[in-house]
Design an enzyme around this catalytic site. Sequence first.
Site, PDB file in Angstrom:
ATOM      1  N   CYS A 145      77.124  17.024  38.396  1.00 43.74           N
ATOM      2  CA  CYS A 145      78.347  16.216  38.373  1.00 43.74           C
ATOM      3  C   CYS A 145      79.042  16.168  37.239  1.00 43.74           C
ATOM      4  CB  CYS A 145      77.554  14.898  38.197  1.00 43.74           C
ATOM      5  SG  CYS A 145      75.822  14.898  37.232  1.00 43.74           S
ATOM      6  N   HIS A 172      79.243   9.143  34.026  1.00 44.29           N
ATOM      7  CA  HIS A 172      78.961  10.143  33.126  1.00 44.29           C
ATOM      8  C   HIS A 172      80.959   9.314  32.719  1.00 44.29           C
ATOM      9  CE1 HIS A 172      75.817  10.952  34.508  1.00 44.29           C
ATOM     10  NE2 HIS A 172      76.355  12.661  34.831  1.00 44.29           N
TER      11      HIS A 172
END
Length: 343
Positions: free
Chosen positions: A130, A254
């Site tokens: 990710c 994130h």
Amino acid sequence: MAQAKHTAVMGATGAVGSRFLRILEERNFPMKSLKLLASERSAGKKLKFRGEDIPVEVLGHDSFKGVELVLSSAGASRSKEFLPSAVKAGAVCIDNTSAYRMDKDVPLVVPEVNPHAVKRHKGIIANPNCSTIQMVVALHPIHKVAKIKRIVVSTYQSVSGAGQKKVVENFLQSVSIVRDSRGFEVGRHNVKKDEVKEFPHQIAFNLLPHIDVFLDNGYTKEEMKMVNETRKIMEDDSIAVTATAVRVPVFFAHSECVNIETEKKISADEAREILKNSPGVIVMDDPKNNVYPMPLDAEGKDEVFVGRIREDESVKSGLNLWVVADNLRKGAALNAIQIAEIL
Ligand code: NAP
Ligand code: 3JM
């Protein structure tokens, strides 16, 4: 539009799996059938998809008869064990785990960066980590113009990247502290030992400079994923990359502080213009009006958000950027489904 296929989702009951189902619905992804696979713990469960209750089946080597496309996110060891059976049964597998990413026979693909790599597949295509995905979506357009020599990245990774149970633990610890009004004095915002189960330390009201396991070189595996995957996706082993990965008590999305050094000088304004015209990127960069991307902006969205773009005044040609994206969507399920759409 992708050709309709008999499709299976491995790890369908998980944090990434649930995004798979949602995004397949949202994008009206063409399918002849959908099979949901998870562990014995989920046997008997049903998940809603396009208004229908679909039973979850227990993953086994014989799960893939007639399956043409596997979207896999049940952990790296399950991918290692079961994807060869899926390939043998004739399926193309898009794997969200770290199991095959650095295998030279497996393309590692971010559609905005290296869609052409898909063609080389021999049954498995890997979806990057990710943190790597959102970073390369933001950096590749700059690399094409100014050639990046070195990347220094620090991540602020949400708990959902580590799975559904970790999301719950962050929530329960936070509730426990707030409920007891324990958070207002130094040393009083610690949870009880038995409330720390999923992470090595308390995550609520804290942060951990530790994602995945520590390696002999002192880095974590997560940090080295960013180093190696970035070079493979950008198809340039000359790029120097160093990373520090930190888990923060944010539920979704994130964030990354990214510093780059480039061969050709590029101004902050030029970088902003390039990124405004880059696929999958939204520039949110108006600091005078407090505009910069935050995890809450990116949660539930498909794009990678970039802000705080400024020249690094400590070097001849360098930039600092702040990059935020939904780790379960562009960082995982969405990227995999975009790969399937290329297929
Ligand atoms: P999660 O919420 O913990 O879900 C794990 C899923 O895997 C569940 O569906 C679980 O089924 C299934 N599973 C676990 N053990 C299994 C077994 N022995 N047999 C069959 N199914 C099993 O985790 P997650 O966040 O969705 O992540 C899953 C994996 O995806 C991670 O381990 C990682 O490799 C990958 N991931 C990738 C990215 C990325 O950046 N590309 C991001 C996050 C995660 P039950 O519900 O039945 O236990
Ligand atoms: C196992 O935020 C994270 O922890 C990263 C996502 C993740 C991965 C991955 O995609 O690299 C969580 C757990 C893995 C893995 O190694 O497959």
